[in-house]
Write an enzyme that holds these catalytic residues in place. Structure first.
Site, PDB file in Angstrom:
ATOM      1  N   GLY A  66      16.150  11.181 -13.103  1.00  0.00           N
ATOM      2  CA  GLY A  66      15.956   9.805 -13.585  1.00  0.00           C
ATOM      3  C   GLY A  66      14.568   9.659 -14.216  1.00  0.00           C
ATOM      4  O   GLY A  66      13.574  10.094 -13.630  1.00  0.00           O
ATOM      5  N   VAL A  89      -0.461  17.338 -19.842  1.00  0.00           N
ATOM      6  CA  VAL A  89      -0.179  18.784 -19.881  1.00  0.00           C
ATOM      7  C   VAL A  89      -0.544  19.337 -21.255  1.00  0.00           C
ATOM      8  O   VAL A  89      -1.257  20.337 -21.387  1.00  0.00           O
ATOM      9  CB  VAL A  89       1.312  19.057 -19.567  1.00  0.00           C
ATOM     10  CG1 VAL A  89       1.655  20.530 -19.813  1.00  0.00           C
ATOM     11  CG2 VAL A  89       1.651  18.667 -18.129  1.00  0.00           C
ATOM     12  N   ARG A  97      20.673  15.205 -16.462  1.00  0.00           N
ATOM     13  CA  ARG A  97      21.024  15.931 -15.239  1.00  0.00           C
ATOM     14  C   ARG A  97      21.873  17.121 -15.693  1.00  0.00           C
ATOM     15  O   ARG A  97      22.683  16.983 -16.599  1.00  0.00           O
ATOM     16  CB  ARG A  97      21.755  14.988 -14.278  1.00  0.00           C
ATOM     17  CG  ARG A  97      20.883  13.757 -13.928  1.00  0.00           C
ATOM     18  CD  ARG A  97      21.526  12.862 -12.877  1.00  0.00           C
ATOM     19  NE  ARG A  97      20.863  11.548 -12.765  1.00  0.00           N
ATOM     20  CZ  ARG A  97      19.748  11.316 -12.080  1.00  0.00           C
ATOM     21  NH1 ARG A  97      19.143  12.327 -11.475  1.00  0.00           N
ATOM     22  NH2 ARG A  97      19.208  10.108 -12.018  1.00  0.00           N
ATOM     23  N   GLY A 153      12.132  14.491 -10.000  1.00  0.00           N
ATOM     24  CA  GLY A 153      12.239  14.135  -8.586  1.00  0.00           C
ATOM     25  C   GLY A 153      12.661  15.323  -7.738  1.00  0.00           C
ATOM     26  O   GLY A 153      12.684  16.469  -8.200  1.00  0.00           O
ATOM     27  N   ASP A 154      13.054  15.029  -6.496  1.00  0.00           N
ATOM     28  CA  ASP A 154      13.315  16.124  -5.543  1.00  0.00           C
ATOM     29  C   ASP A 154      14.426  17.045  -6.044  1.00  0.00           C
ATOM     30  O   ASP A 154      14.332  18.269  -5.939  1.00  0.00           O
ATOM     31  CB  ASP A 154      13.621  15.563  -4.149  1.00  0.00           C
ATOM     32  CG  ASP A 154      14.778  14.554  -4.161  1.00  0.00           C
ATOM     33  OD1 ASP A 154      15.285  14.229  -3.086  1.00  0.00           O
ATOM     34  OD2 ASP A 154      15.157  14.108  -5.265  1.00  0.00           O
ATOM     35  N   THR A 212       9.365  10.057 -10.382  1.00  0.00           N
ATOM     36  CA  THR A 212      10.586   9.308 -10.064  1.00  0.00           C
ATOM     37  C   THR A 212      10.171   7.955  -9.513  1.00  0.00           C
ATOM     38  O   THR A 212       9.155   7.845  -8.828  1.00  0.00           O
ATOM     39  CB  THR A 212      11.461  10.027  -9.012  1.00  0.00           C
ATOM     40  OG1 THR A 212      12.536   9.150  -8.602  1.00  0.00           O
ATOM     41  CG2 THR A 212      10.675  10.447  -7.780  1.00  0.00           C
ATOM     42  N   ASP A 220      11.635   6.494  -7.232  1.00  0.00           N
ATOM     43  CA  ASP A 220      12.072   6.401  -5.833  1.00  0.00           C
ATOM     44  C   ASP A 220      10.972   6.668  -4.815  1.00  0.00           C
ATOM     45  O   ASP A 220      11.108   6.266  -3.662  1.00  0.00           O
ATOM     46  CB  ASP A 220      13.211   7.393  -5.578  1.00  0.00           C
ATOM     47  CG  ASP A 220      14.468   7.015  -6.333  1.00  0.00           C
ATOM     48  OD1 ASP A 220      15.451   7.760  -6.269  1.00  0.00           O
ATOM     49  OD2 ASP A 220      14.456   5.967  -7.011  1.00  0.00           O
ATOM     50  N   ASP A 249      10.517   9.230  -3.179  1.00  0.00           N
ATOM     51  CA  ASP A 249      11.153   9.898  -2.026  1.00  0.00           C
ATOM     52  C   ASP A 249      10.916  11.405  -2.052  1.00  0.00           C
ATOM     53  O   ASP A 249      11.807  12.196  -1.746  1.00  0.00           O
ATOM     54  CB  ASP A 249      12.667   9.621  -2.021  1.00  0.00           C
ATOM     55  CG  ASP A 249      13.349  10.113  -3.291  1.00  0.00           C
ATOM     56  OD1 ASP A 249      14.582  10.224  -3.300  1.00  0.00           O
ATOM     57  OD2 ASP A 249      12.634  10.399  -4.274  1.00  0.00           O
ATOM     58  N   ARG A 272      12.452 -16.224  -6.141  1.00  0.00           N
ATOM     59  CA  ARG A 272      11.970 -17.055  -5.040  1.00  0.00           C
ATOM     60  C   ARG A 272      11.815 -18.510  -5.492  1.00  0.00           C
ATOM     61  O   ARG A 272      12.112 -19.450  -4.766  1.00  0.00           O
ATOM     62  CB  ARG A 272      10.640 -16.528  -4.500  1.00  0.00           C
ATOM     63  CG  ARG A 272      10.140 -17.306  -3.286  1.00  0.00           C
ATOM     64  CD  ARG A 272       8.886 -16.736  -2.686  1.00  0.00           C
ATOM     65  NE  ARG A 272       9.078 -15.544  -1.883  1.00  0.00           N
ATOM     66  CZ  ARG A 272       9.620 -15.524  -0.668  1.00  0.00           C
ATOM     67  NH1 ARG A 272      10.079 -16.633  -0.152  1.00  0.00           N
ATOM     68  NH2 ARG A 272       9.720 -14.403   0.010  1.00  0.00           N
ATOM     69  N   ARG A 307      18.244   5.290  -4.965  1.00  0.00           N
ATOM     70  CA  ARG A 307      19.271   6.304  -4.673  1.00  0.00           C
ATOM     71  C   ARG A 307      19.592   6.291  -3.186  1.00  0.00           C
ATOM     72  O   ARG A 307      20.356   5.489  -2.709  1.00  0.00           O
ATOM     73  CB  ARG A 307      18.871   7.703  -5.145  1.00  0.00           C
ATOM     74  CG  ARG A 307      20.050   8.668  -5.157  1.00  0.00           C
ATOM     75  CD  ARG A 307      19.671  10.030  -5.715  1.00  0.00           C
ATOM     76  NE  ARG A 307      19.601  10.050  -7.166  1.00  0.00           N
ATOM     77  CZ  ARG A 307      20.670  10.075  -7.964  1.00  0.00           C
ATOM     78  NH1 ARG A 307      21.863  10.040  -7.440  1.00  0.00           N
ATOM     79  NH2 ARG A 307      20.549  10.108  -9.261  1.00  0.00           N
ATOM     80  N   GLY A 349       6.798 -10.754   0.033  1.00  0.00           N
ATOM     81  CA  GLY A 349       6.913 -11.611   1.220  1.00  0.00           C
ATOM     82  C   GLY A 349       8.356 -11.896   1.582  1.00  0.00           C
ATOM     83  O   GLY A 349       8.667 -12.931   2.170  1.00  0.00           O
ATOM     84  N   LYS A 400      13.006 -22.295   7.797  1.00  0.00           N
ATOM     85  CA  LYS A 400      12.790 -21.538   6.568  1.00  0.00           C
ATOM     86  C   LYS A 400      13.724 -22.116   5.518  1.00  0.00           C
ATOM     87  O   LYS A 400      14.940 -22.080   5.680  1.00  0.00           O
ATOM     88  CB  LYS A 400      13.142 -20.058   6.816  1.00  0.00           C
ATOM     89  CG  LYS A 400      11.993 -19.255   7.383  1.00  0.00           C
ATOM     90  CD  LYS A 400      11.222 -18.573   6.264  1.00  0.00           C
ATOM     91  CE  LYS A 400      10.073 -17.743   6.810  1.00  0.00           C
ATOM     92  NZ  LYS A 400       9.276 -17.150   5.729  1.00  0.00           N
TER      93      LYS A 400
HETATM   94  O1  F6P Z   1      16.315   8.693  -9.051  1.00  0.00           O
HETATM   95  C1  F6P Z   1      15.916   7.565  -9.743  1.00  0.00           C
HETATM   96  C2  F6P Z   1      17.069   6.616  -9.867  1.00  0.00           C
HETATM   97  O2  F6P Z   1      16.682   5.539 -10.663  1.00  0.00           O
HETATM   98  C3  F6P Z   1      17.593   6.091  -8.542  1.00  0.00           C
HETATM   99  O3  F6P Z   1      16.783   5.076  -7.996  1.00  0.00           O
HETATM  100  C4  F6P Z   1      18.948   5.605  -8.971  1.00  0.00           C
HETATM  101  O4  F6P Z   1      19.849   5.449  -7.878  1.00  0.00           O
HETATM  102  C5  F6P Z   1      19.384   6.746  -9.887  1.00  0.00           C
HETATM  103  O5  F6P Z   1      18.201   7.247 -10.487  1.00  0.00           O
HETATM  104  C6  F6P Z   1      20.357   6.323 -10.956  1.00  0.00           C
HETATM  105  O6  F6P Z   1      20.755   7.544 -11.588  1.00  0.00           O
HETATM  106  P1  F6P Z   1      21.348   7.500 -13.088  1.00  0.00           P
HETATM  107  O7  F6P Z   1      20.237   7.119 -14.001  1.00  0.00           O
HETATM  108  O8  F6P Z   1      21.833   8.925 -13.307  1.00  0.00           O
HETATM  109  O9  F6P Z   1      22.465   6.479 -13.072  1.00  0.00           O
END
Ligand code: F6P
Length: 318
Positions: free
Chosen positions: A11, A23, A72, A102-103, A125, A127, A129, A154, A171, A185, A213
């Site tokens: 992504g 780079v 991908r 990303g990972d 990324t 995320d 993560d 809000r 994701r 918040g 609230k």
């Molecule tokens: O990994 C980044 C991300 O934006 C995630 O947060 C999301 O779920 C995913 O990519 C969406 O993937 P795609 O762009 O292939 O639909």
């Protein structure tokens, strides 16, 4: 090492162009050549290259997206696909590779390293993560993009005393949701890392109501369930009439924040310099504001944990 390449994978995220620029400009500074690979690992297999000289990366520092595009790649997860990619790089005299992604992208990078190709990863990324770095490139920008939208919600929620569910990206991780919840918040955050009980959530909503609230925001990570599904469950279980907004792909675009531009520039430069001195199989991380190297194996396989402090804040400051 005279010629390296750089690609973006997975992504896209705001700040990737700043990393690409860093780079390429670090190569120019060290009198080396930089090759851009189009469309991630797909372009690596196809030998889809563009030269990245000084001018080629001019004017991209604050542009969202990635000039190298991303994709991908199923083909790259096959032995044959990787072999083709390696052969193409050898034909083009590419001696090292920077992978920005990303990972999942680092799994492929590790396989290239194991096959003898010098590779350095840069975590890009929204995320956040990825283990081995406090922040990934694009996370800060995505949080701020989402925050702007949530604060608009809000306004209308408070005007109508309404309950809103805001579905955000991530994701299978709750880093985006948690950061957005604390920054906005929001009263509640729902993340994949923690078990969810709709009954328990309804009970909390009842307490909120008793605390007078007037309106409530729930930030929901997409990896848990869709916002509309949560709306239906809250209706069926607690009779709540929630409105749903799905932020979706706007979180992936936009001009990067200064934090992401600086982070990407630091990481891109350090990645190129790490290749020049013979490093490989590592990912650049920002740990306590210092550039560090982490094994790619860890970066793609280890599950990064959410901050207990931030989770506690959502509860405490509600
Ligand atoms: O990994 C980044 C991300 O934006 C995630 O947060 C999301 O779920 C995913 O990519 C969406 O993937 P795609 O762009 O292939 O639909």
């Amino acid at each position: 090492m005279k010629r390296i390449a750089v690609l973006t994978s997975g992504g896209d995220s705001p700040g990737m162009n700043a990393a690409i620029r860093a780079v390429a400009r670090t190569c120019v500074y060290n009198e080396k050549e930089c090759i851009g690979v189009m469309r991630g690992y797909e372009g690596l297999i196809d030998g889809d290259y563009i030269p990245l000289d000084r001018a080629a990366v001019g004017g991209i520092l604050h542009r969202g997206g990635t000039i190298l595009k991303t994709a991908r790649s199923e083909r790259f997860m096959t032995e044959q696909g990787r072999r083709t990619a390696i052969d193409r790089m050898a034909e083009a005299h590419i001696e090292g590779l920077v992978v920005i992604g990303g990972d999942g992208s680092f799994h492929g990078a590790k396989l290239l390293h194991d096959a003898g190709v010098p590779v350095i990863g840069v975590p890009g990324t929204i995320d956040n993560d990825v283990a081995g770095t406090d922040e990934t490139i694009g996370f800060d920008t995505a949080v701020n993009t989402a925050l702007e939208a949530v604060m608009r919600l809000r306004d209308t929620a408070s005007s109508h005393d309404r309950l809103f569910i805001v579905e955000v990206m991530g994701r299978n991780a709750g880093f985006l949701a948690l950061e957005i919840a604390v920054a906005s918040g929001a009263e509640y955050v729902v993340v994949p890392e923690l078990p969810l009980s709709i009954g328990n959530l309804c009970q909390k909503l009842r307490v909120s109501h008793e605390k007078k609230k007037s309106h409530t925001l729930i930030i929901l990570a997409e990896g848990v369930m869709r916002g509309n599904d949560m709306r239906d469950k809250l209706q069926d279980t607690g009779g709540y009439d929630a409105r749903v907004t799905v932020l979706g792909y706007i979180q992936r675009g936009g001009s990067p924040t200064s934090f992401d531009v600086v982070l990407a520039s630091r990481m891109g430069a350090y990645a190129a310099e790490s290749l020049f001195v013979g490093k490989s199989g590592m990912m650049i991380g920002n740990m306590n504001h210092r550039m560090v190297l982490t094994d790619l194996e860890r970066a793609w396989s280890e599950q990064k944990s959410l901050s207990p402090e931030l989770l506690g804040l959502v509860e405490k400051l509600n």
